[in-house]
Design a protein around this motif. Sequence first.
Motif, PDB file in Angstrom:
ATOM      1  N   LYS A 376      -1.212  -9.942 -25.124  1.00  0.00           N
ATOM      2  CA  LYS A 376      -0.284  -8.617 -24.871  1.00  0.00           C
ATOM      3  C   LYS A 376       0.422  -9.095 -23.556  1.00  0.00           C
ATOM      4  O   LYS A 376       1.506  -8.658 -23.630  1.00  0.00           O
ATOM      5  CB  LYS A 376      -0.995  -7.547 -24.988  1.00  0.00           C
ATOM      6  N   LEU A 377      -0.257  -9.633 -22.476  1.00  0.00           N
ATOM      7  CA  LEU A 377       0.499  -9.856 -21.310  1.00  0.00           C
ATOM      8  C   LEU A 377       1.466 -10.824 -21.562  1.00  0.00           C
ATOM      9  O   LEU A 377       2.542 -10.902 -20.909  1.00  0.00           O
ATOM     10  CB  LEU A 377      -0.528 -10.374 -20.313  1.00  0.00           C
ATOM     11  N   LYS A 378       1.154 -11.770 -22.230  1.00  0.00           N
ATOM     12  CA  LYS A 378       2.054 -12.977 -22.527  1.00  0.00           C
ATOM     13  C   LYS A 378       3.310 -12.354 -23.331  1.00  0.00           C
ATOM     14  O   LYS A 378       4.422 -12.812 -22.891  1.00  0.00           O
ATOM     15  CB  LYS A 378       1.300 -14.086 -23.306  1.00  0.00           C
ATOM     16  N   TYR A 379       2.957 -11.631 -24.246  1.00  0.00           N
ATOM     17  CA  TYR A 379       4.076 -11.179 -25.146  1.00  0.00           C
ATOM     18  C   TYR A 379       5.016 -10.028 -24.248  1.00  0.00           C
ATOM     19  O   TYR A 379       6.394 -10.351 -24.395  1.00  0.00           O
ATOM     20  CB  TYR A 379       3.517 -10.312 -26.022  1.00  0.00           C
ATOM     21  N   TYR A 380       4.392  -9.309 -23.613  1.00  0.00           N
ATOM     22  CA  TYR A 380       5.373  -8.356 -22.619  1.00  0.00           C
ATOM     23  C   TYR A 380       5.922  -9.069 -21.435  1.00  0.00           C
ATOM     24  O   TYR A 380       6.835  -8.653 -21.115  1.00  0.00           O
ATOM     25  CB  TYR A 380       4.581  -7.129 -22.408  1.00  0.00           C
ATOM     26  N   GLY A 381       5.365 -10.019 -21.123  1.00  0.00           N
ATOM     27  CA  GLY A 381       5.699 -10.688 -19.912  1.00  0.00           C
ATOM     28  C   GLY A 381       6.827 -11.532 -20.147  1.00  0.00           C
ATOM     29  O   GLY A 381       7.891 -11.557 -19.357  1.00  0.00           O
ATOM     30  N   LYS A 382       6.894 -11.951 -21.493  1.00  0.00           N
ATOM     31  CA  LYS A 382       8.194 -12.704 -21.797  1.00  0.00           C
ATOM     32  C   LYS A 382       9.380 -11.668 -22.170  1.00  0.00           C
ATOM     33  O   LYS A 382      10.539 -11.850 -21.804  1.00  0.00           O
ATOM     34  CB  LYS A 382       7.927 -13.642 -22.897  1.00  0.00           C
ATOM     35  N   LYS A 383       8.937 -10.547 -22.744  1.00  0.00           N
ATOM     36  CA  LYS A 383       9.640  -9.576 -23.139  1.00  0.00           C
ATOM     37  C   LYS A 383      10.605  -8.892 -21.963  1.00  0.00           C
ATOM     38  O   LYS A 383      11.856  -8.496 -21.850  1.00  0.00           O
ATOM     39  CB  LYS A 383       9.141  -8.483 -23.886  1.00  0.00           C
ATOM     40  N   LEU A 384       9.680  -8.799 -20.691  1.00  0.00           N
ATOM     41  CA  LEU A 384      10.466  -8.083 -19.589  1.00  0.00           C
ATOM     42  C   LEU A 384      10.856  -9.374 -18.604  1.00  0.00           C
ATOM     43  O   LEU A 384      11.149  -8.765 -17.541  1.00  0.00           O
ATOM     44  CB  LEU A 384       9.210  -7.470 -18.887  1.00  0.00           C
ATOM     45  N   ASN A 385      10.844 -10.608 -19.160  1.00  0.00           N
ATOM     46  CA  ASN A 385      11.528 -11.601 -17.995  1.00  0.00           C
ATOM     47  C   ASN A 385      10.566 -11.963 -16.846  1.00  0.00           C
ATOM     48  O   ASN A 385      11.263 -12.152 -16.074  1.00  0.00           O
ATOM     49  CB  ASN A 385      13.056 -11.562 -17.993  1.00  0.00           C
ATOM     50  N   ILE A 386       9.316 -11.809 -17.197  1.00  0.00           N
ATOM     51  CA  ILE A 386       8.352 -12.053 -15.905  1.00  0.00           C
ATOM     52  C   ILE A 386       7.923 -13.581 -15.984  1.00  0.00           C
ATOM     53  O   ILE A 386       7.806 -14.081 -14.905  1.00  0.00           O
ATOM     54  CB  ILE A 386       7.432 -10.675 -15.867  1.00  0.00           C
ATOM     55  N   ILE A 387       7.839 -13.889 -17.063  1.00  0.00           N
ATOM     56  CA  ILE A 387       7.358 -15.260 -17.333  1.00  0.00           C
ATOM     57  C   ILE A 387       8.552 -16.086 -18.112  1.00  0.00           C
ATOM     58  O   ILE A 387       9.005 -15.331 -19.225  1.00  0.00           O
ATOM     59  CB  ILE A 387       5.925 -15.443 -17.893  1.00  0.00           C
TER      60      ILE A 387
END
Length: 387
Positions: A376-387
Amino acid sequence: MDKIKEKLENIKSKGLYRDFKYLQSCQRSRVTIDGREILLLGSNNYLGLSDNPLLKELSKKILDKYGLGAGGSRLTTGTYDLNKKLEEKIASFKNTESALTFSTGYMANVGVISALCDRKWVIFSDKLNHASIVDGCILSGAKIVRYKHCNMDDLRNKIKIHKGEYNLIVTDGVFSMDGDLAPLDKIAHIGRKHSILTMVDDAHGLGVLGEHGRGTPSHFNVSSEIDIHVGTLSKAIPSIGGYVAGKKYIIDYIRNSGRSFIFSTGLPPVNLGTALESIDIIKNSDEKRKYLLNLASWLKENLIQLGFQVPNTYTPIIPIIIGDPNTCTKFSNYLLEEGIYVNAIRPPTVPKNTSRLRISLMATHTYEDLEYVIDKLKYYGKKLNII
């Protein structure tokens, strides 16, 4: 009144407004919030003892014997035989001559520093020390010299420039928002070399680090070289309260001079008994500690591989630096929708532009739990342009 409303709106506009999450169950790895089962990654219940069956049974027996509440300050009617037993147990556990309990860890820091120091003192304080240390320093009236976070060269330079007749170096053992450790071996050496008292608040180290969970000073093998040990009874120990431990004459002086001790109601007997029994459990929890630290290391490495900004943490505290407070809050809310509770930590708790998700692990978490979290961190990290 209008000014207060204006300030509140300003807090909200900056993404710094805080609200409560109401838990409806014990702080296990999974809790109930608003009727939903949530994976809890924001608790300081490091060894998972808040749900320990032995401690819960013991608490019931203490309630039957002692009832509710302390009924007064420790120096009037609020001292029980359990106080004496607990303070002797803490002193033995921390390898000191004596100890004294406070109603909270916050009050311990405020009371100890303001009792020991006055305007004749110089206090050298790590820049990222906990608010309770900062407030104790301010209340003491001493000259406060802040050195760069864990930077021993800066500490030495500040001592060279500012050292007074009476001096204190004070630091957290484990920094609660970064998860890193103060270099206590070096701090102890500097203190000895310059004849300066040393004080460590080890709220997040007790139970987690060191021989049999004795904390950060034990981790660095300098327990006997730290003059003043402060800690809490509300993290790895699943109770409430704080303590100070050290030389008997120092503890006796604080008992008779610490305002936050003198003028506060004592701890309820059930909290004293829980803390007393918890220390013995902690001493025999080496396997839990090993598992917890291995789990934390594994999660940290996975987050770094995904591209998240994670500081150099050694502990179960793993912050993911986001930066913007609004983005950080949004990330936390997304995770909550997915059944994961991770705290969004924003200024003034942390410096400006360093808002973060603060993951805090317990020995009751599993690798399977964290694989779901990573996904979930990976998914939302990408969605929020953090990773």
